[in-house]
Design a protein around this motif. Structure first.
Motif, mmCIF file in Angstrom:
data_model
loop_
_atom_site.group_PDB
_atom_site.id
_atom_site.type_symbol
_atom_site.label_atom_id
_atom_site.label_comp_id
_atom_site.label_asym_id
_atom_site.label_seq_id
_atom_site.Cartn_x
_atom_site.Cartn_y
_atom_site.Cartn_z
ATOM 1 N N ASP A 7 0.863 -1.185 0.000
ATOM 2 C CA ASP A 7 0.000 0.000 0.000
ATOM 3 C C ASP A 7 0.900 1.236 0.000
ATOM 4 O O ASP A 7 1.411 1.650 1.036
ATOM 5 N N VAL A 8 1.088 1.801 -1.151
ATOM 6 C CA VAL A 8 2.051 2.912 -1.287
ATOM 7 C C VAL A 8 1.604 4.127 -0.481
ATOM 8 O O VAL A 8 2.399 4.793 0.182
ATOM 9 N N ARG A 9 0.306 4.402 -0.508
ATOM 10 C CA ARG A 9 -0.205 5.562 0.234
ATOM 11 C C ARG A 9 0.142 5.431 1.724
ATOM 12 O O ARG A 9 0.641 6.370 2.358
ATOM 13 N N GLN A 10 -0.109 4.235 2.271
ATOM 14 C CA GLN A 10 0.171 3.965 3.684
ATOM 15 C C GLN A 10 1.680 4.044 3.955
ATOM 16 O O GLN A 10 2.117 4.585 4.953
ATOM 17 N N TYR A 11 2.428 3.483 3.040
ATOM 18 C CA TYR A 11 3.895 3.470 3.152
ATOM 19 C C TYR A 11 4.436 4.901 3.212
ATOM 20 O O TYR A 11 5.259 5.244 4.076
ATOM 21 N N LEU A 12 3.934 5.742 2.317
ATOM 22 C CA LEU A 12 4.395 7.133 2.283
ATOM 23 C C LEU A 12 4.020 7.860 3.573
ATOM 24 O O LEU A 12 4.801 8.630 4.120
ATOM 25 N N ARG A 13 2.807 7.565 4.064
ATOM 26 C CA ARG A 13 2.342 8.226 5.286
ATOM 27 C C ARG A 13 3.240 7.875 6.474
ATOM 28 O O ARG A 13 3.385 8.652 7.404
#
Ligand code: FMN
Length: 221
Positions: A7-13
């Motif tokens: 989950d890239v969004r979660q990873y970035l967060r």
């Protein structure tokens, strides 16, 4: 290879920002001229171990009117402005010939400092551009003398051949100067210094050029 990210969004967060111990910045003690503060921040960045603090993002305006940005090395800063050099036939070189204005952005994560510089650019004399070219390492001079930056490379072998040929030309003529090599000076209309803060109470100081010197404003973060 690193693990794939589900989950890239979660990873970035989850990635930290402003994780290091950050320096303070009191705009009340800032010098009258932005280049003085720039050099003070540059040397502080070097002291804090920021790698390649003289690498900056140069933004230009393309033929289609859209912005284009890439990283470049800063050559000098003084009361006249910020200097960098380009091959006139490269996309950025053509952008600047067509529309002689640019923005420079520096970001030094270890000290959470960003500097934004914008304004018109002027090509320096052929002599000054040549001096900048000759001060570059032999490999960089050879590369620049090929003059095909950002063109489509059909076959990597062509690059090897061109690099060898360029190195040979340079060996035969060590004083060779590429006439398209152009040193530019960006004379800022505005320079903004941004100091990040862990509690998000960031400090922003903008210098705006006036007829007689520089006006300073604090900006909301
Ligand atoms: C750290 C760093 C330094 C760079 N320095 C230069 C440089 O001094 N001159 C240059 O032409 N390209 C430099 N590049 C490559 C440019 O970012 C860019 O790929 C190249 O100039 C082509 O840009 P253009 O197609 O917009 O003309 C550097 C890239 C990085 C990551």
């Amino acid at each position: 290879m690193t693990e794939p990210v589900a989950d890239v969004r979660q990873y970035l967060r989850g990635l930290p920002v402003f994780a290091a111990d950050l320096p303070g910045f009191d705009p009340g003690t800032a010098p009258e001229r932005p280049e003085a503060l720039f050099v003070a921040w540059l040397t502080a960045a070097v002291a804090a171990g920021v790698p390649e603090p003289h690498a900056m993002t140069l933004s230009t305006i393309g033929e289609d009117g859209d912005p284009s940005a890439r990283v470049l090395i800063l050559k000098n800063v003084d009361e006249h402005g910020w200097q960098f050099a380009v091959h006139a036939a490269s996309p950025k070189g053509r952008d600047l010939t067509r529309q002689p204005a640019a923005a420079l952005t520096f970001y030094w994560p270890a000290v959470a400092r960003q500097i934004r510089v914008r304004g018109p650019v002027t090509a320096e004399t052929a002599d000054r551009s040549a001096a900048d070219f000759l001060a570059r390492p032999a490999g960089s001079r050879a590369e620049a003398s090929i003059g095909r930056q950002s063109q489509i490379l059909d076959d990597p072998h062509d690059l090897d051949v061109a690099t060898k040929e360029a190195a040979r030309r340079l060996e035969e003529d060590p004083g060779l100067v590429v006439p398209e090599w152009t040193l530019y000076t960006l004379r800022p209309t505005a320079v903004e210094f941004w100091q990040g803060d862990k509690q998000r109470r960031h400090t922003r100081l903008r210098y705006t050029r006036t007829t007689g010197g520089w006006h300073r404003d604090l900006l909301w973060p």
